[in-house]
Enzyme design. Structure first.
Site, PDB file in Angstrom:
ATOM      1  N   ARG A  37     -25.851 -17.842  -2.777  1.00 48.01           N
ATOM      2  CA  ARG A  37     -26.913 -18.294  -2.130  1.00 48.01           C
ATOM      3  C   ARG A  37     -28.344 -17.658  -2.436  1.00 48.01           C
ATOM      4  NH1 ARG A  37     -27.663 -22.945  -1.762  1.00 48.01           N
ATOM      5  NH2 ARG A  37     -25.699 -23.421  -2.953  1.00 48.01           N
ATOM      6  N   HIS A  67     -21.084 -12.364 -12.891  1.00 52.37           N
ATOM      7  CA  HIS A  67     -21.685 -13.693 -12.937  1.00 52.37           C
ATOM      8  C   HIS A  67     -22.925 -13.715 -12.003  1.00 52.37           C
ATOM      9  CE1 HIS A  67     -22.084 -17.799 -12.963  1.00 52.37           C
ATOM     10  NE2 HIS A  67     -20.975 -17.957 -13.725  1.00 52.37           N
ATOM     11  N   TYR A  70     -25.197 -19.223  -8.951  1.00 52.85           N
ATOM     12  CA  TYR A  70     -25.461 -20.308  -9.674  1.00 52.85           C
ATOM     13  C   TYR A  70     -26.801 -20.780  -9.203  1.00 52.85           C
ATOM     14  CZ  TYR A  70     -20.211 -20.874  -9.555  1.00 52.85           C
ATOM     15  OH  TYR A  70     -19.017 -20.541  -9.906  1.00 52.85           O
ATOM     16  N   HIS A 107     -25.691 -19.324 -15.936  1.00 57.22           N
ATOM     17  CA  HIS A 107     -25.844 -20.617 -16.482  1.00 57.22           C
ATOM     18  C   HIS A 107     -27.364 -20.826 -16.936  1.00 57.22           C
ATOM     19  CE1 HIS A 107     -22.549 -21.935 -13.388  1.00 57.22           C
ATOM     20  NE2 HIS A 107     -22.008 -21.166 -14.245  1.00 57.22           N
ATOM     21  N   GLU A 142     -23.785 -19.558 -20.620  1.00 52.18           N
ATOM     22  CA  GLU A 142     -22.388 -20.090 -20.331  1.00 52.18           C
ATOM     23  C   GLU A 142     -22.542 -21.695 -20.697  1.00 52.18           C
ATOM     24  OE1 GLU A 142     -20.659 -19.729 -16.487  1.00 52.18           O
ATOM     25  OE2 GLU A 142     -19.207 -21.339 -16.699  1.00 52.18           O
ATOM     26  N   ASP A 176     -16.933 -21.800 -21.361  1.00 50.73           N
ATOM     27  CA  ASP A 176     -15.933 -22.466 -20.235  1.00 50.73           C
ATOM     28  C   ASP A 176     -15.192 -23.661 -20.534  1.00 50.73           C
ATOM     29  OD1 ASP A 176     -15.313 -23.799 -18.003  1.00 50.73           O
ATOM     30  OD2 ASP A 176     -16.771 -22.357 -16.669  1.00 50.73           O
ATOM     31  N   HIS A 179     -15.862 -26.673 -18.715  1.00 49.66           N
ATOM     32  CA  HIS A 179     -17.394 -27.305 -18.974  1.00 49.66           C
ATOM     33  C   HIS A 179     -17.527 -28.014 -20.469  1.00 49.66           C
ATOM     34  CE1 HIS A 179     -19.222 -24.229 -15.866  1.00 49.66           C
ATOM     35  NE2 HIS A 179     -18.280 -24.943 -15.266  1.00 49.66           N
ATOM     36  N   HIS A 211     -14.194 -18.658 -19.869  1.00 46.16           N
ATOM     37  CA  HIS A 211     -13.792 -19.357 -18.629  1.00 46.16           C
ATOM     38  C   HIS A 211     -12.768 -20.061 -18.800  1.00 46.16           C
ATOM     39  CE1 HIS A 211     -17.808 -18.272 -16.413  1.00 46.16           C
ATOM     40  NE2 HIS A 211     -17.140 -17.017 -16.268  1.00 46.16           N
ATOM     41  N   ASP A 224     -17.907 -31.324 -14.217  1.00 51.50           N
ATOM     42  CA  ASP A 224     -17.752 -29.805 -13.676  1.00 51.50           C
ATOM     43  C   ASP A 224     -16.964 -29.697 -12.443  1.00 51.50           C
ATOM     44  OD1 ASP A 224     -17.986 -27.431 -13.314  1.00 51.50           O
ATOM     45  OD2 ASP A 224     -20.103 -26.972 -13.056  1.00 51.50           O
ATOM     46  N   HIS A 226     -13.579 -27.830 -11.588  1.00 53.57           N
ATOM     47  CA  HIS A 226     -12.470 -27.021 -12.001  1.00 53.57           C
ATOM     48  C   HIS A 226     -11.052 -27.463 -11.527  1.00 53.57           C
ATOM     49  CE1 HIS A 226     -15.514 -23.528 -12.973  1.00 53.57           C
ATOM     50  NE2 HIS A 226     -15.870 -24.740 -13.184  1.00 53.57           N
ATOM     51  N   GLU A 256     -11.382 -19.135 -13.244  1.00 55.53           N
ATOM     52  CA  GLU A 256     -12.104 -19.690 -12.315  1.00 55.53           C
ATOM     53  C   GLU A 256     -11.506 -21.117 -11.593  1.00 55.53           C
ATOM     54  OE1 GLU A 256     -15.460 -20.544 -14.489  1.00 55.53           O
ATOM     55  OE2 GLU A 256     -16.678 -18.904 -13.657  1.00 55.53           O
TER      56      GLU A 256
HETATM   57 ZN    ZN Z   1     -17.901 -24.725 -13.431  1.00 56.97          ZN
HETATM   58 FE    FE Z   2     -17.680 -21.183 -15.761  1.00 57.81          FE
HETATM   59 FE    FE Z   3     -20.062 -20.326 -14.224  1.00 56.88          FE
END
Ligand code: ZN
Ligand code: FE
Ligand code: FE
Length: 278
Positions: A37, A67, A70, A107, A142, A176, A179, A211, A224, A226, A256
């Protein structure tokens, strides 16, 4: 040896996360640099970092992957969001110097209506303001699924960002599997073709991490979501080919997948079984 780990929580510190990785049979791990966040990252405890480094050395860990949150969007149409993202990137890259020779992944961002070209130039601009030629971290873009206005679901877009970065030596890509599959690259039926295309467009030397995720959906869905290893649209046979592929087999793989620790341990054990040791 297969270099495999999962995403883990850094909330108990660096040595604790290293121990947790060992407990699930991993020899690497991924962690968030800060709360997804946003907000301030905790102060770095250098004694704790040193304990992790000696644990990693003793247990022959491969590179670990930090990482970015997001929410870090370097190419938002909102200036305030871009500014916040830039500050996060700059702080993260500085902090990574405490853990030299590892990987930092983010990202690329969502252009939120500005268009791909403007988004790409904003991302590269932020990188150029942050990257100094002597940094010891490899910075990874990514590959993305292409939901909404995400940049990075086409190899050409990642190449375009890298082309605009002045100190390219520190730039790489994290592949990934969920992705890439959701973006429409058929890694199930044509893994060789997809990786050859990656090589042609970006250069296989830029590929620094994977990933490893199955996908809840189908090829080209741009969703997206997973899935656990072997339980989704990619499937265990394709995943077995992925971990053994000549272009990928020596890279670090990070799960992930939607799992708790015991689930990660099982997937790691399964993947070690499927890995061909010459
Ligand atoms: Zn993802
Ligand atoms: Fe990923
Ligand atoms: Fe990611």
């Amino acid at each position: 040896m297969l270099n495999i780990g999962s995403h883990l929580s850094i909330s108990n510190g660096f040595e604790a996360i290293g121990k947790q990785a060992l407990e699930i049979g991993a020899n690497t791990f991924q962690f968030f640099t800060r709360n997804p966040r946003g907000g301030a990252a905790r102060k770095i405890d250098t004694a704790d970092v040193e304990k992790l480094q000696s644990l990693m050395q003793k247990n022959e860990f491969s590179q670990i992957l930090a990482h970015a949150p997001y929410t870090m969007n370097l190419c938002s149409a909102k200036e305030q969001t871009r500014e916040f993202a830039f500050n996060t990137l700059a702080d993260d890259v500085n902090r990574m110097e405490y853990l030299p020779n590892n990987l930092y992944n983010f990202h690329p961002g969502s252009h939120t209506g500005q268009g791909v070209d403007i988004g790409i130039s904003q991302i590269a601009d932020a990188l150029n303001r942050v990257i100094k030629p002597n940094i010891q971290t490899t910075i990874l873009l990514e590959t993305m699924a292409g939901k909404g206005s995400e940049i990075g679901s086409k190899f050409e877009e990642l190449r375009a960002i890298i082309d605009l970065v002045e100190y390219k030596d520190v730039m790489g890509v994290c592949f990934d599997t969920c992705h890439v599959f959701d973006a429409g690259y058929d890694i199930v039926n044509d893994l060789d073709g997809v990786l050859d295309e990656f090589d042609r467009v970006i250069g296989i030397d830029r590929l620094k991490a994977v990933h490893l995720n199955d996908s809840m959906n189908y090829l080209g869905c741009h969703k997206d979501r997973h899935e656990k290893i072997g339980m989704g649209g990619i499937g265990i046979d394709a995943i077995e080919r992925i971990i053994n592929h000549k272009y990928l087999r020596n890279l670090p793989f990070f799960l992930e997948t939607p799992n708790e620790l015991d689930g990660y341990a099982k997937e790691i054990a399964l993947l070690k079984e499927k890995y061909i040791v010459f």
